[in-house]
Write a protein that holds these residues in place. Structure first.
Motif, PDB file in Angstrom:
ATOM      1  N   TYR A  22      -5.456  -0.475  29.904  1.00 20.27           N
ATOM      2  CA  TYR A  22      -4.444  -1.391  30.405  1.00 20.27           C
ATOM      3  C   TYR A  22      -4.362  -1.254  32.043  1.00 20.27           C
ATOM      4  CZ  TYR A  22       0.271  -2.705  32.077  1.00 20.27           C
ATOM      5  OH  TYR A  22       1.340  -3.109  32.609  1.00 20.27           O
ATOM      6  N   ILE A  65       2.684   0.303  35.283  1.00 19.21           N
ATOM      7  CA  ILE A  65       3.273   0.837  33.934  1.00 19.21           C
ATOM      8  C   ILE A  65       5.039   1.251  33.930  1.00 19.21           C
ATOM      9  CG2 ILE A  65       3.005   3.132  32.723  1.00 19.21           C
ATOM     10  CD1 ILE A  65       0.366   3.268  34.453  1.00 19.21           C
ATOM     11  N   CYS A 111       5.261  -1.696  28.348  1.00 17.61           N
ATOM     12  CA  CYS A 111       4.640  -0.331  28.119  1.00 17.61           C
ATOM     13  C   CYS A 111       5.143   0.666  27.329  1.00 17.61           C
ATOM     14  CB  CYS A 111       4.143   0.338  29.483  1.00 17.61           C
ATOM     15  SG  CYS A 111       3.189  -0.654  30.631  1.00 17.61           S
ATOM     16  N   LEU A 171      -4.957   4.193  31.339  1.00 17.56           N
ATOM     17  CA  LEU A 171      -4.020   3.517  32.002  1.00 17.56           C
ATOM     18  C   LEU A 171      -4.378   3.386  33.522  1.00 17.56           C
ATOM     19  CD1 LEU A 171      -0.840   4.860  30.403  1.00 17.56           C
ATOM     20  CD2 LEU A 171      -1.822   2.947  29.754  1.00 17.56           C
ATOM     21  N   LYS A 231       2.923   3.856  38.260  1.00 18.87           N
ATOM     22  CA  LYS A 231       3.907   4.177  37.134  1.00 18.87           C
ATOM     23  C   LYS A 231       5.305   4.179  37.583  1.00 18.87           C
ATOM     24  CE  LYS A 231       3.631   9.122  37.166  1.00 18.87           C
ATOM     25  NZ  LYS A 231       3.524  10.270  36.121  1.00 18.87           N
ATOM     26  N   TYR A 246      -3.822   8.889  32.014  1.00 17.37           N
ATOM     27  CA  TYR A 246      -3.294   7.927  33.075  1.00 17.37           C
ATOM     28  C   TYR A 246      -4.099   8.181  34.342  1.00 17.37           C
ATOM     29  CZ  TYR A 246      -0.348   6.575  37.137  1.00 17.37           C
ATOM     30  OH  TYR A 246       0.173   6.311  38.348  1.00 17.37           O
TER      31      TYR A 246
END
Length: 235
Positions: free
Chosen positions: A46, A50, A56, A78, A82, A94
């Motif tokens: 992705y 985020i 999400c 990810l 965020k 992440y």
């Protein structure tokens, strides 16, 4: 265009669907990305903000349930800033913001790109994934993404968890399907979203307008007094 036609009923007005071009690297280094970030398993990626507004939270719930029910080892990587807490659950990694070269490597090395947003007007990262021959799994509640997947034949889409599970399981289990969708995506990108194609569309719009404008007899321009006093034009 569909939205404008529905609102204005002006289908007879000349126009083009243009979009925007993308700068694509000559080669994306997926192996360097994997080595730098110690990625040793297949993954979907992705790329973007985020954020719950980007779908999400639903993506994390769907992904957790998918892993539990299928025992899949597919990771979810990810990339981006965020705006929410990321759940501490197996498979989710992440990576934060990445330099452009690493972002391209992350896309090129992925099994697929996932786009969970319901509100996209184009989705540049979808085009970037297709430029690298990567298939897309998109939120089918977004008219734009659903339409792009249909026109390109380069992605699957879902409206609920059960469709998410079936589509992702199909993509994960079939390299031939991923390869075919990815090839369609690369072809679609080259046909519609390289800068040469985009500039050509603008030329097709503007050239006839220029020719028509040159054929018109210019009206006499008002002189100084006419401009200030509203009188007849100066001769």
């Amino acid at each position: 265009r569909a939205m404008i036609w529905a609102a204005a009923g002006n289908q007879k007005v000349r126009g083009e669907v243009v979009g925007v071009g993308s700068e694509v690297p000559e080669a994306a280094d997926a192996e360097s990305f994997r080595a730098r970030h110690r990625v040793d398993k297949p993954y979907m990626v992705y790329v973007g903000r985020i954020d719950p507004n980007k779908g999400c939270r639903t993506l994390f719930n769907f992904y957790r349930r998918y892993r539990e029910e299928t025992e899949s080892a597919l990771d979810l990587l990810l990339v981006g800033g965020k705006q929410m807490e990321i759940p501490d659950q197996p498979g989710i990694r992440y990576l934060g913001f990445l330099p452009a070269a690493e972002k391209w490597g992350a896309i090129a090395g992925a099994e697929l790109l996932v786009i969970p947003s319901e509100l996209e007007s184009l989705s540049m990262v979808t085009l970037e994934a297709w430029s690298q021959g990567r298939p897309v799994l998109a939120n089918g509640k977004c008219d734009v993404l659903r339409g792009q997947c249909r026109r390109s034949r380069a992605g699957l889409y879902y409206d609920d968890y059960y469709e998410f599970r079936e589509a992702l399981e199909l993509l994960e289990s079939s390299p031939e399907l991923r390869e075919g969708l990815g090839a369609n995506g690369r072809r679609f990108f080259q046909q519609h979203y390289t800068w040469g194609v985009i500039v050509g569309k603008y030329d097709r719009i503007l050239d006839p307008l220029v020719r028509e404008d040159r054929k018109r007899t210019p009206e006499p321009k008002p002189g100084c007094l006419a401009r200030f006093l509203g009188g007849p034009p100066c001769r």
